[in-house]
Scaffold this motif. Structure first.
Motif, short mmCIF file in Angstrom:
data_model
loop_
_atom_site.label_atom_id
_atom_site.label_comp_id
_atom_site.label_asym_id
_atom_site.label_seq_id
_atom_site.Cartn_x
_atom_site.Cartn_y
_atom_site.Cartn_z
N GLY A 62 0.59 -1.21 0.08
CA GLY A 62 0.06 0.38 0.12
C GLY A 62 1.06 0.83 0.12
N LEU A 63 2.22 1.11 -0.33
CA LEU A 63 3.15 2.73 0.03
C LEU A 63 3.42 2.57 -1.22
CD1 LEU A 63 5.00 1.22 2.79
CD2 LEU A 63 2.99 2.95 2.73
N ILE A 64 4.06 3.92 -1.29
CA ILE A 64 4.02 4.66 -3.32
C ILE A 64 5.62 4.72 -2.48
CG2 ILE A 64 4.43 6.48 -4.53
CD1 ILE A 64 0.57 6.35 -3.63
N GLY A 65 6.44 4.27 -3.73
CA GLY A 65 8.14 4.34 -3.33
C GLY A 65 8.18 5.20 -4.67
N VAL A 66 7.73 5.39 -5.42
CA VAL A 66 8.07 6.61 -6.24
C VAL A 66 6.13 6.55 -7.23
CG1 VAL A 66 8.56 6.42 -8.92
CG2 VAL A 66 10.30 6.17 -6.94
N ALA A 67 6.43 8.04 -7.05
CA ALA A 67 5.03 8.23 -7.43
C ALA A 67 4.64 8.71 -8.58
CB ALA A 67 4.35 9.50 -6.68
N ASP A 68 5.72 10.04 -9.70
CA ASP A 68 5.80 9.91 -10.68
C ASP A 68 6.97 10.20 -11.15
OD1 ASP A 68 5.39 11.00 -13.48
OD2 ASP A 68 3.75 12.43 -12.58
N GLY A 106 18.61 14.56 -4.91
CA GLY A 106 17.27 13.84 -4.01
C GLY A 106 18.00 13.74 -2.74
N SER A 107 17.36 14.36 -1.67
CA SER A 107 17.66 13.60 -0.37
C SER A 107 17.26 12.77 0.03
CB SER A 107 16.84 14.99 0.59
OG SER A 107 15.83 15.04 0.35
N ASN A 108 17.40 12.53 1.09
CA ASN A 108 17.89 10.58 1.29
C ASN A 108 15.60 10.74 1.35
OD1 ASN A 108 17.90 8.24 2.31
ND2 ASN A 108 17.88 8.33 4.46
N GLY A 109 15.43 9.29 0.85
CA GLY A 109 13.92 9.56 0.97
C GLY A 109 13.41 10.05 -0.85
N ALA A 110 13.96 10.23 -0.96
CA ALA A 110 13.45 10.88 -2.19
C ALA A 110 12.83 10.03 -3.89
CB ALA A 110 14.73 11.87 -2.81
N GLY A 111 13.84 8.87 -3.61
CA GLY A 111 13.19 7.94 -4.64
C GLY A 111 14.10 7.51 -5.23
N LYS A 112 15.69 7.96 -5.12
CA LYS A 112 16.68 8.34 -6.58
C LYS A 112 16.58 6.31 -6.25
CE LYS A 112 19.52 10.23 -3.85
NZ LYS A 112 18.98 10.14 -2.85
N THR A 113 16.89 5.82 -4.60
CA THR A 113 17.07 3.84 -5.08
C THR A 113 15.99 3.14 -5.79
OG1 THR A 113 18.90 4.16 -2.99
CG2 THR A 113 18.03 2.22 -3.86
N HIS A 140 18.62 15.38 -12.99
CA HIS A 140 17.51 15.70 -12.40
C HIS A 140 17.18 15.69 -11.01
CE1 HIS A 140 16.24 14.47 -16.72
NE2 HIS A 140 17.70 13.55 -16.47
N VAL A 141 16.22 16.04 -10.60
CA VAL A 141 15.82 16.64 -9.02
C VAL A 141 14.43 16.02 -8.93
CG1 VAL A 141 15.54 18.10 -7.27
CG2 VAL A 141 17.18 18.31 -9.32
N LEU A 142 14.71 14.74 -7.64
CA LEU A 142 13.48 14.38 -7.18
C LEU A 142 13.51 14.25 -5.63
CD1 LEU A 142 14.71 10.91 -7.75
CD2 LEU A 142 13.45 12.23 -9.50
N GLN A 143 12.18 14.98 -5.56
CA GLN A 143 11.37 14.78 -4.38
C GLN A 143 9.91 14.20 -3.82
OE1 GLN A 143 9.62 19.27 -3.77
NE2 GLN A 143 10.81 19.15 -1.93
N VAL A 144 10.29 13.50 -2.61
CA VAL A 144 9.21 12.88 -2.34
C VAL A 144 8.99 12.10 -3.35
CG1 VAL A 144 8.74 13.67 0.02
CG2 VAL A 144 7.26 14.65 -2.40
N GLY A 145 9.34 11.32 -4.20
CA GLY A 145 9.25 9.98 -4.99
C GLY A 145 8.98 10.99 -6.68
N ILE A 147 15.58 24.69 -2.12
CA ILE A 147 14.45 24.36 -1.95
C ILE A 147 14.20 22.86 -1.96
CG2 ILE A 147 12.16 24.22 -2.51
CD1 ILE A 147 12.49 27.50 -3.19
N TYR A 148 14.98 23.21 -3.15
CA TYR A 148 15.09 21.10 -3.79
C TYR A 148 16.00 20.01 -2.69
CZ TYR A 148 11.43 22.54 -7.24
OH TYR A 148 10.44 23.16 -7.34
N LEU A 149 17.69 21.66 -3.08
CA LEU A 149 18.48 19.99 -2.67
C LEU A 149 18.68 20.20 -1.09
CD1 LEU A 149 20.80 20.96 -5.49
CD2 LEU A 149 18.95 18.44 -5.07
N GLY A 150 18.17 21.71 -1.03
CA GLY A 150 19.24 21.77 1.20
C GLY A 150 20.47 22.79 0.80
N VAL A 151 20.57 22.55 0.54
CA VAL A 151 21.92 23.44 0.22
C VAL A 151 22.25 24.80 -0.26
CG1 VAL A 151 23.19 20.85 0.37
CG2 VAL A 151 23.09 21.91 -2.08
N GLY A 152 23.66 25.09 0.25
CA GLY A 152 23.27 26.00 -0.39
C GLY A 152 24.02 26.28 -1.86
#
Length: 245
Positions: free
Chosen positions: A15-21, A36-43, A207-212, A232-237
């Motif tokens: 029932g969980l979505i690992g990657v949405a789109d 993308g950050s940890n959990g963004a869906g890269k793996t 390509h930048v991913l955010q929450v899948g 916004i997307y990467l959390g770095v300077g």
């Protein structure tokens, strides 16, 4: 020419979505960073491309052929290899045995010796350690072995999942210098990384991913220059753009 095209894939774990789109393209001969950050869906994205997890929506095309319904063993034979996060080596086997296992998809067994020598030329440390068990290697050497094993399948496209994770800066520098050299030799690379600055320095596109989900795509130098993207997307300077190679 586009070597890999991923279009609107979705991956579910029950029932969980690992990657949405997620959508991305990898041009032949290029280095493409998947950020993308940890959990963004890269793996999950890389595993779906490699056939290790099934997609529930969308398409994945390698060259001109759909591969999103094919098993992993068939995909690697078509020229796509994954060096996974955490290495997944056979620790009770020697370095050379691990490498030879990577050549299993190559139909012509007479090529194995040449492939092995190429890997040893790319990673001389592995040649020195060829008779050692993989479990005795340092973290950096295990990463070299994981990449070397992937190269043994003679891929058109090499995918790397977090190759810098947990490694010393000098080892990371060596690995990235190696990736630049492999790209110059004609290898296409898709690189999933949290080490944003390093990845953007060697990549042609990103390509930048955010929450899948895919949220941004473009030339790596353009993304590296955009401070709003970093915040916004990467959390770095802001990141220094790489000089042309």
């Amino acid at each position: 020419m586009t070597l890999l095209a991923v279009e609107h894939i979705e991956v579910r774990y029950g029932g969980l979505i690992g990657v949405a789109d997620v959508s991305l393209e990898v041009p032949s001969g290029a280095v493409v960073a998947l950020l993308g950050s940890n959990g963004a869906g890269k793996t999950t994205t890389l595993n779906a491309i490699a056939g290790l997890v099934p997609t529930t929506r969308g398409s994945i095309t390698l060259g001109t052929e759909r591969i999103d319904r094919k098993p992993a063993y068939a995909i690697v034979r078509k020229g796509l290899a994954l060096s996974p996060e955490g290495w997944r080596l056979f620790l009770q086997q020697t370095v050379e045995r691990n490498l030879r296992l990577g050549a299993t998809p190559v139909a012509d067994r007479s090529r194995q010796a040449a492939l092995l020598e190429r890997v040893y030329a790319v990673f001389p440390k592995l040649a020195e350690r060829r008779h050692q068990y993989a479990g005795t290697l340092s973290g950096g050497e295990r990463q070299m072995l994981a990449i070397g094993r992937a190269l043994m399948s003679s891929p058109k496209l090499l995918m790397l999942d977090e190759p810098s994770l947990g490694l010393a800066p000098a080892v990371i520098d060596f690995l990235y210098e190696t990736l630049v050299r492999l790209r110059r030799e004609g290898l296409t690379i898709l690189l999933a990384e949290q080490a944003i600055e390093m990845a953007l320095e060697v990549a042609d596109y990103a390509h930048v991913l955010q929450v899948g989900r895919s949220v941004l795509s473009g030339p790596a130098r353009q993304i590296a220059r955009d401070p709003e993207v970093q915040r916004i997307y990467l959390g770095v300077g802001e990141i220094r753009a790489a000089e042309p190679t």
